[in-house]
Enzyme design. Structure first.
Site, PDB file in Angstrom:
ATOM      1  N   HIS A 111       0.843  -1.205   0.000  1.00 50.76           N
ATOM      2  CA  HIS A 111       0.000   0.000   0.000  1.00 50.76           C
ATOM      3  C   HIS A 111       0.877   1.254   0.000  1.00 50.76           C
ATOM      4  O   HIS A 111       1.495   1.597   1.011  1.00 50.76           O
ATOM      5  CB  HIS A 111      -0.914   0.011   1.240  1.00 50.76           C
ATOM      6  CG  HIS A 111      -1.901   1.134   1.254  1.00 50.76           C
ATOM      7  ND1 HIS A 111      -3.267   0.914   1.346  1.00 50.76           N
ATOM      8  CD2 HIS A 111      -1.752   2.480   1.180  1.00 50.76           C
ATOM      9  CE1 HIS A 111      -3.902   2.085   1.336  1.00 50.76           C
ATOM     10  NE2 HIS A 111      -2.990   3.045   1.249  1.00 50.76           N
ATOM     11  N   HIS A 157       1.262   5.385  -2.150  1.00 46.24           N
ATOM     12  CA  HIS A 157       0.768   6.358  -3.144  1.00 46.24           C
ATOM     13  C   HIS A 157       1.973   6.914  -3.883  1.00 46.24           C
ATOM     14  O   HIS A 157       2.570   7.904  -3.444  1.00 46.24           O
ATOM     15  CB  HIS A 157      -0.002   7.482  -2.441  1.00 46.24           C
ATOM     16  CG  HIS A 157      -1.217   7.002  -1.715  1.00 46.24           C
ATOM     17  ND1 HIS A 157      -2.493   7.198  -2.184  1.00 46.24           N
ATOM     18  CD2 HIS A 157      -1.344   6.296  -0.562  1.00 46.24           C
ATOM     19  CE1 HIS A 157      -3.364   6.651  -1.345  1.00 46.24           C
ATOM     20  NE2 HIS A 157      -2.694   6.094  -0.344  1.00 46.24           N
ATOM     21  N   GLN A 204      -9.669   9.698  -4.291  1.00 45.95           N
ATOM     22  CA  GLN A 204      -9.280  10.451  -3.076  1.00 45.95           C
ATOM     23  C   GLN A 204     -10.421  11.302  -2.513  1.00 45.95           C
ATOM     24  O   GLN A 204     -10.580  11.422  -1.312  1.00 45.95           O
ATOM     25  CB  GLN A 204      -8.087  11.342  -3.425  1.00 45.95           C
ATOM     26  CG  GLN A 204      -7.655  12.325  -2.346  1.00 45.95           C
ATOM     27  CD  GLN A 204      -6.612  11.758  -1.406  1.00 45.95           C
ATOM     28  OE1 GLN A 204      -5.495  11.440  -1.826  1.00 45.95           O
ATOM     29  NE2 GLN A 204      -6.964  11.604  -0.154  1.00 45.95           N
ATOM     30  N   HIS A 254      -9.760   2.148   0.627  1.00 46.50           N
ATOM     31  CA  HIS A 254      -9.341   2.920   1.795  1.00 46.50           C
ATOM     32  C   HIS A 254     -10.551   2.915   2.722  1.00 46.50           C
ATOM     33  O   HIS A 254     -11.517   3.647   2.491  1.00 46.50           O
ATOM     34  CB  HIS A 254      -8.979   4.357   1.397  1.00 46.50           C
ATOM     35  CG  HIS A 254      -7.583   4.523   0.950  1.00 46.50           C
ATOM     36  ND1 HIS A 254      -7.110   3.955  -0.199  1.00 46.50           N
ATOM     37  CD2 HIS A 254      -6.535   5.180   1.520  1.00 46.50           C
ATOM     38  CE1 HIS A 254      -5.823   4.266  -0.331  1.00 46.50           C
ATOM     39  NE2 HIS A 254      -5.449   5.003   0.693  1.00 46.50           N
ATOM     40  N   GLU A 298     -10.628   4.990   7.421  1.00 44.67           N
ATOM     41  CA  GLU A 298      -9.372   5.581   7.898  1.00 44.67           C
ATOM     42  C   GLU A 298      -9.714   6.825   8.694  1.00 44.67           C
ATOM     43  O   GLU A 298      -9.511   7.966   8.267  1.00 44.67           O
ATOM     44  CB  GLU A 298      -8.445   5.927   6.717  1.00 44.67           C
ATOM     45  CG  GLU A 298      -7.066   6.363   7.167  1.00 44.67           C
ATOM     46  CD  GLU A 298      -6.191   6.896   6.039  1.00 44.67           C
ATOM     47  OE1 GLU A 298      -6.667   6.936   4.889  1.00 44.67           O
ATOM     48  OE2 GLU A 298      -5.047   7.269   6.313  1.00 44.67           O
ATOM     49  N   ASP A 337       2.293   3.327   2.950  1.00 45.06           N
ATOM     50  CA  ASP A 337       1.239   4.303   2.650  1.00 45.06           C
ATOM     51  C   ASP A 337       1.795   5.562   1.971  1.00 45.06           C
ATOM     52  O   ASP A 337       1.430   5.854   0.841  1.00 45.06           O
ATOM     53  CB  ASP A 337       0.438   4.682   3.901  1.00 45.06           C
ATOM     54  CG  ASP A 337      -0.912   5.306   3.561  1.00 45.06           C
ATOM     55  OD1 ASP A 337      -1.271   5.335   2.375  1.00 45.06           O
ATOM     56  OD2 ASP A 337      -1.617   5.747   4.484  1.00 45.06           O
TER      57      ASP A 337
HETATM   58 FE   FE2 Z   1      -3.397   5.202   1.516  1.00 41.97          FE
END
Ligand code: FE2
Length: 410
Positions: free
Chosen positions: A54, A56, A149, A207, A210, A306
């Site tokens: 995981h 980005h 996002q 996601h 979170e 992450d």
């Molecule tokens: Fe993430």
């Protein structure tokens, strides 16, 4: 080529033969064939390659550009990113992804699952990442998640952007239920994402929850739909930090569904610990999902970084050792066997998350991809932050290191 004297996954010294990029024999009694080249691994630890499950990549290596996140919060991170987003271009993304991939490769990583923001009408990051996936194939296997996002239902034309991202070549469909405007949108966004994945035969990585809000319950919808659509372990719930705050009676009920659904979990110990619990005074929550309990229930959990040096997380060198180190501390998993076996969070467990199947693992007939660490077993490797001495991908060496030496002068 015969590799001798390797401790494969903490076991006693053994040997393995590599021919045409595959493992063809593994065992303690292998002897060199006439004229065969040999490599003595000196009793060091050999593991299947590390896997980043995981990250980005589209935001990595941007911390401080153009402004630093002074508070360290998620919200200021979003503000910083909105200033950086204007500079996004194929050239900018390519340059940073190449640098990040080299960092990862130097630390023994050969597989990356990256989430790519698709709440952008131009889809420039997705298009560029699809090109990079092909370009970097010989050194890094990259899986791409179409990541909304800013939401699927809460962002203009969000559904169509997801469909377009899948058509462009995403490997997995994402969602962000806790960020949608309403609970109804949250459920509907998950229905949309999992149905799109089922229709297009894609993986899913959400996601999921979170947030520290114990009322954030996207996870139950993810698991229920994974079960009902027959997607099972093609589905992954990332983060699930709200599960930290769920009441125990609810978790006991939820566990039954999680086991039936066979979904995977990805926890991100560095970033979760850094970003969660921010609204708390004291006691302050650790903000990490229930890794220990999930593992004990036989549910697959892997660990991810992450963010690497970006507005949300100001550290990171591509070393998954730091991720495991933090994960074991914050999840209170520091028993001897837990430490010794912790490499599985970034190897075999992560391989299940990425659905790698027979393409992964030190076993006869599989691609000869492995790493050698400067330690005899993983306990020492983790504790001493051992260097990755060599990384072989399909029989070809793609990275090596020489450990630094520090001397005391007394
Ligand atoms: Fe993430």
């Amino acid at each position: 080529m015969l590799f001798q004297n390797a401790r494969i996954e903490n076991a006693a010294p053994s040997s393995f033969r590599v021919e045409d990029g595959k493992f063809t024999a593994i065992g303690p009694d292998l002897v060199p064939l006439p004229g065969e080249e040999t490599v003595d691994l000196g009793g060091k630890l050999a593991l299947p390659p590390f896997i980043e499950s995981h990250v980005h990549l589209d935001t990595c290596l941007t911390a401080g550009d153009p402004v630093w996140n002074m508070s360290g919060t998620l919200f200021e991170g979003i503000e910083c990113w909105s200033k950086r987003k204007d500079k996004l271009s194929p050239k900018d993304i390519r340059e940073r992804v190449h640098r990040a991939v080299r960092l990862y490769a130097a630390h023994g990583v050969q597989f990356i699952r990256t989430h790519v923001d698709v709440t952008d009408p131009s889809l420039v990051a997705m298009e560029t990442m699809v090109e990079l996936r092909e370009e970097l194939r010989d050194t890094m296997d990259i899986q791409i998640v179409a990541f909304p996002q800013e939401g699927i239902l809460s962002y203009p034309n969000g559904r169509q952007l997801m469909v377009d991202a899948v058509r462009l070549g995403a490997d997995a469909v994402g969602a962000i239920p806790h960020f949608e405007f309403t609970r109804e949108y949250s459920v509907e966004s998950l229905n949309f994402a999992l149905e799109l994945a089922a229709k297009e035969n894609k993986l899913v990585d959400v996601h999921c929850d979170e947030i520290d809000d114990e009322a954030s319950r996207g996870l139950e919808t993810v698991a229920a739909r994974a079960l009902e659509l027959g997607l099972y372990d093609k589905v992954t719930a990332s983060h699930t930090t709200a599960m930290h705050s769920y009441n125990n009676a609810y978790v006991v009920r939820l566990m039954r569904l999680l086991k039936m659904s066979r979904i995977n979990f990805v926890s991100n110990p560095l970033v979760n610990t850094h970003l969660q619990g921010r609204m708390d005074t004291y006691p302050k929550r650790r903000g990490i999902t229930r890794v220990k309990e999930l593992c004990e229930a036989g549910i697959n959990v892997s660990f991810g970084h992450d963010d690497i040096f970006d507005p949300w997380y100001p550290m990171g060198t591509g070393s998954l050792r730091d991720v495991v180190f933090m994960g074991l501390h914050v999840c209170q998993m520091m028993g001897y066997e837990e430490i010794m076996g912790a490499y599985k969070f970034i190897t075999t467990n992560a391989a299940k998350t990425l659905h790698l199947g027979e393409e992964y693992g030190i076993a006869e007939g599989r691609p000869a991809s492995f790493i050698v660490l400067d330690a005899e077993h993983y306990y020492d490797a983790l504790n001493t932050n051992a260097s990755v001495l060599a990384s072989y991908k399909k029989g070809k060496k793609i990275a090596e290191s020489t450990p630094g030496v520090s001397n005391t002068l007394f």
